[in-house]
Scaffold this active site. Sequence first.
Site, PDB file in Angstrom:
ATOM      1  N   GLY A  30       5.071  36.572 -52.159  1.00  0.00           N
ATOM      2  CA  GLY A  30       5.388  35.837 -50.921  1.00  0.00           C
ATOM      3  C   GLY A  30       4.661  34.672 -50.598  1.00  0.00           C
ATOM      4  O   GLY A  30       4.031  34.680 -49.368  1.00  0.00           O
ATOM      5  N   CYS A  31       4.401  33.931 -51.444  1.00  0.00           N
ATOM      6  CA  CYS A  31       3.571  32.769 -51.244  1.00  0.00           C
ATOM      7  C   CYS A  31       4.139  31.385 -50.817  1.00  0.00           C
ATOM      8  O   CYS A  31       3.405  30.416 -50.613  1.00  0.00           O
ATOM      9  CB  CYS A  31       2.732  32.409 -52.566  1.00  0.00           C
ATOM     10  SG  CYS A  31       1.410  33.554 -52.856  1.00  0.00           S
ATOM     11  N   TYR A  83      11.144  47.812 -38.620  1.00  0.00           N
ATOM     12  CA  TYR A  83      10.119  47.099 -39.052  1.00  0.00           C
ATOM     13  C   TYR A  83       8.743  47.984 -38.947  1.00  0.00           C
ATOM     14  O   TYR A  83       8.115  48.162 -40.140  1.00  0.00           O
ATOM     15  CB  TYR A  83       9.640  45.700 -38.388  1.00  0.00           C
ATOM     16  CG  TYR A  83       8.395  45.163 -38.867  1.00  0.00           C
ATOM     17  CD1 TYR A  83       8.630  44.244 -40.082  1.00  0.00           C
ATOM     18  CD2 TYR A  83       7.014  45.015 -38.242  1.00  0.00           C
ATOM     19  CE1 TYR A  83       7.490  43.622 -40.887  1.00  0.00           C
ATOM     20  CE2 TYR A  83       6.174  44.418 -38.628  1.00  0.00           C
ATOM     21  CZ  TYR A  83       6.155  43.733 -39.949  1.00  0.00           C
ATOM     22  OH  TYR A  83       5.090  43.176 -40.588  1.00  0.00           O
ATOM     23  N   LYS A 101       6.595  49.677 -42.368  1.00  0.00           N
ATOM     24  CA  LYS A 101       4.999  49.780 -42.321  1.00  0.00           C
ATOM     25  C   LYS A 101       4.472  51.087 -42.438  1.00  0.00           C
ATOM     26  O   LYS A 101       3.423  51.373 -42.965  1.00  0.00           O
ATOM     27  CB  LYS A 101       4.552  48.771 -41.558  1.00  0.00           C
ATOM     28  CG  LYS A 101       4.989  47.425 -41.579  1.00  0.00           C
ATOM     29  CD  LYS A 101       4.464  46.752 -42.947  1.00  0.00           C
ATOM     30  CE  LYS A 101       4.653  45.177 -43.057  1.00  0.00           C
ATOM     31  NZ  LYS A 101       4.103  44.566 -44.318  1.00  0.00           N
ATOM     32  N   GLY A 156       3.185  31.089 -44.813  1.00  0.00           N
ATOM     33  CA  GLY A 156       2.325  32.150 -43.937  1.00  0.00           C
ATOM     34  C   GLY A 156       1.259  32.430 -44.736  1.00  0.00           C
ATOM     35  O   GLY A 156       0.593  31.826 -45.286  1.00  0.00           O
ATOM     36  N   LEU A 159      -2.676  38.416 -58.634  1.00  0.00           N
ATOM     37  CA  LEU A 159      -1.261  38.125 -58.321  1.00  0.00           C
ATOM     38  C   LEU A 159      -0.954  38.409 -56.758  1.00  0.00           C
ATOM     39  O   LEU A 159      -1.215  39.317 -56.307  1.00  0.00           O
ATOM     40  CB  LEU A 159      -0.425  39.087 -59.147  1.00  0.00           C
ATOM     41  CG  LEU A 159       1.052  39.064 -59.034  1.00  0.00           C
ATOM     42  CD1 LEU A 159       1.832  37.854 -59.764  1.00  0.00           C
ATOM     43  CD2 LEU A 159       1.753  40.365 -59.650  1.00  0.00           C
TER      44      LEU A 159
END
Length: 319
Positions: free
Chosen positions: A13-14, A157, A161, A17, A10
């Site tokens: 975000g496909c 950002y 992360k 990129g 799975l």
Amino acid sequence: MTAMPLKNVLITGCSSGIGLAIAVKLAKDEQKRFKVYATMRSLAKQDDLVAAAGRCMGKTMEIKQLDVCCEESIRNCVSGIPDRKIDILVSNAGMGLIGPIECQTIEQMKTVMDTNFFGLVRLLKEILPDMKKRKNGHIVIISSVMGIQGILFNDVYAASKFAVEGFCESLAIQALKFKLQLSLIEPGPVITEFERKVYEDGLKMDLSAADKETADMFTNVYLKNYKSIFQSLGQTAEDVAEHTMKIILAENPPFRHQTNTLYTPMTTLKYADPNGDLPIDTFYKMVFQHDKVFNASLNFIKLLRWRSNKSFDLGKPQS
């Protein structure tokens, strides 16, 4: 040689990129070791993936709707997979944000954290219990070198992360007990639509809330060098996908894996000084005191990569 049993993968975000590249790479595996469930928030954006997947569609790849910011969406997607069996989770969905924090709203910051950090948490709350029961599974997170080391004007950002890295570092200990594998993939600059959009949003940012020196720093130092850094150090999404596949196939996959050896010396500074002063001081001097040397170094790397046909371009921003 015994064929490896088909593994359900799975990926989030496909639509473009890195996520698209990983989904296509695994679905087109010549040994057909994977059944890929490529997911995205909006199925209206599936055309590029369908075109790239080609004959794999409906065979080794299926496209499903999944919004990492919605628990119901995640639940519906996972429940639609036979026996809810996910052997490999690739958590890739994310969003970027650059600029002075004075010019960003708290709501924008919350959205970044909700997608990049809590999106992963929601996925694992749904998928981890089944993996624990089976005592089998590999969790692969597309993190960033900015999960190790903060970069100028990437405050929020980097924070998202860093949160992902700390979360996974804690979870990895528990995962071992259940015979689960957990890997953080840490790319540096990657030339994708994701980065183009972040750059273009930065160009359009209203800087009126920032003082003149900060606004000038963002425009004439950060944005001015943005394209040079990507052209010199940038990877393609396909390159990151290649690294990701190798990690997935590794017998003993590492917990952390950086995909860009050109960037590694910069992150190594973090570990070289327990006080944390070395990387901050180095980046400061590189940007503000030795900018000519910095730019010359980038141009030299760019020349070497151009000569080896590995130069990339962000292209012109949309008007």
